[in-house]
Design a protein around this motif. Structure first.
Motif, mmCIF file in Angstrom:
data_model
loop_
_atom_site.group_PDB
_atom_site.id
_atom_site.type_symbol
_atom_site.label_atom_id
_atom_site.label_comp_id
_atom_site.label_asym_id
_atom_site.label_seq_id
_atom_site.Cartn_x
_atom_site.Cartn_y
_atom_site.Cartn_z
ATOM 1 N N MET A 1 -7.638 8.180 -6.343
ATOM 2 C CA MET A 1 -8.203 6.878 -5.968
ATOM 3 C C MET A 1 -9.476 6.515 -6.713
ATOM 4 O O MET A 1 -9.830 5.333 -6.808
ATOM 5 N N ARG A 2 -10.198 7.510 -7.208
ATOM 6 C CA ARG A 2 -11.508 7.270 -7.817
ATOM 7 C C ARG A 2 -11.442 6.173 -8.884
ATOM 8 O O ARG A 2 -10.665 6.248 -9.825
ATOM 9 N N GLY B 1 -9.491 2.982 -2.403
ATOM 10 C CA GLY B 1 -8.569 3.593 -1.459
ATOM 11 C C GLY B 1 -9.267 3.961 -0.168
ATOM 12 O O GLY B 1 -10.496 3.836 -0.041
ATOM 13 N N ASP C 1 -2.974 4.644 -2.169
ATOM 14 C CA ASP C 1 -4.008 3.797 -1.579
ATOM 15 C C ASP C 1 -4.580 4.348 -0.276
ATOM 16 O O ASP C 1 -5.713 4.037 0.083
ATOM 17 N N LYS D 1 0.839 -1.192 0.000
ATOM 18 C CA LYS D 1 0.000 0.000 0.000
ATOM 19 C C LYS D 1 0.877 1.246 0.000
ATOM 20 O O LYS D 1 1.976 1.267 0.561
ATOM 21 N N ALA E 1 -6.671 13.210 -2.835
ATOM 22 C CA ALA E 1 -6.689 11.755 -2.716
ATOM 23 C C ALA E 1 -7.793 11.142 -3.570
ATOM 24 O O ALA E 1 -7.581 10.145 -4.266
ATOM 25 N N VAL F 1 -13.957 4.330 -2.903
ATOM 26 C CA VAL F 1 -13.117 5.070 -1.949
ATOM 27 C C VAL F 1 -13.857 5.193 -0.621
ATOM 28 O O VAL F 1 -14.988 5.691 -0.571
ATOM 29 N N LYS G 1 -10.252 3.268 -8.542
ATOM 30 C CA LYS G 1 -9.196 2.293 -8.227
ATOM 31 C C LYS G 1 -9.331 1.764 -6.804
ATOM 32 O O LYS G 1 -8.810 0.715 -6.472
#
Length: 244
Positions: free
Chosen positions: A127-128, A132, A83, A8, A123, A175, A130
């Motif tokens: 992260m959107r 996190g 992450d 991470k 962030a 997320v 993916k």
């Protein structure tokens, strides 16, 4: 548990000392690569060096849109993604309503609330889609209020609202957004309290002691991990029972 956060990639703001450093240390101990962001670039670098090759220090002002964008870009450039993001940076400027200046009110609001909002935005953009975990540091002061802390209590209460709104907005993008609300914790910030004020606050805690930074860090590590995969929009109190 060493591999809880293996592979991470994490950011922790206000990470050169206190709770922020404890969080960075805990995340590293569980296998994460960690970027320590702090206004004091030198101290951030020194703290990162102590954590080893999987940590980097970045100097940034969390109230600056440009600094936060540059910090996020630096992390993605170094590790290829992100992450975990922990918004921890904070300051206090305590005074009664009668004596508090507008400048001190605005500084505390800006560092805590604006800084957290900028962190969440950066962030989330990475992260959107993916996945996190974003963790915001609130405080029991934001729940119960503290005399002499109208600025700090307002900022920390605002972080709760920010957390819940962002959690609803980002959940379908994979997320998670949660908050942690520490109580009285032994840090350089609380060390500035008078012995009498510290003892008086400690006496209100059912567990009859102040907390340690590592006890906050452990909760952050859990929320950052897949163990908390179905947890979002929450506020976890780390207060020894104070304020329940």
């Amino acid at each position: 548990m060493v591999g809880l956060l293996a592979d991470k990639r994490a950011v922790v703001t206000g990470a050169a000392q206190g709770i922020g450093l404890a969080i960075a240390t805990e995340l590293t101990a569980h296998g994460a690569k960690v970027a320590l962001i702090d206004l004091d670039a030198k101290r951030a670098g020194e703290a990162a060096a102590q954590l080893g090759a999987d940590a980097i220090g970045i100097g940034a002002d969390v109230t600056s849109e440009e600094d936060m964008r540059a910090a996020a870009d630096a992390v993605v450039g170094a590790w290829g993604g992100l992450d975990i993001w922990v918004n921890n940076a904070g300051v206090t400027r305590d005074a009664s309503l009668r004596k508090m200046t507008l400048a001190d009110f605005e500084l505390v609001i800006d560092v805590h609330l604006r800084g957290s909002w900028l962190g969440v935005r950066e962030a989330a953009a990475i992260m959107r889609g993916k996945g996190g975990s974003i963790i915001n540091l609130s405080s029991m002061s934001g729940k119960i209020g503290n005399p002499g802390q109208t600025n700090y209590s307002a900022a920390k209460a605002g972080i709760v609202g920010l957390t819940k709104a962002a959690a609803k907005e980002l959940a379908h993008h994979g997320v998670r957004v949660n908050a942690v609300a520490p109580g009285l914790i032994r840090t350089p910030m609380t060390a500035a309290m008078s012995a009498e004020a510290f003892a008086a606050t400690e006496a209100t805690i059912p567990m009859r002691r102040a907390g340690e930074p590592r006890e906050v860090a452990g909760v952050v590590a859990f929320l950052a991990s897949d163990l908390a995969g179905y947890v979002t929009g929450t506020v976890t109190e780390v207060s020894g029972g104070r304020g329940m």
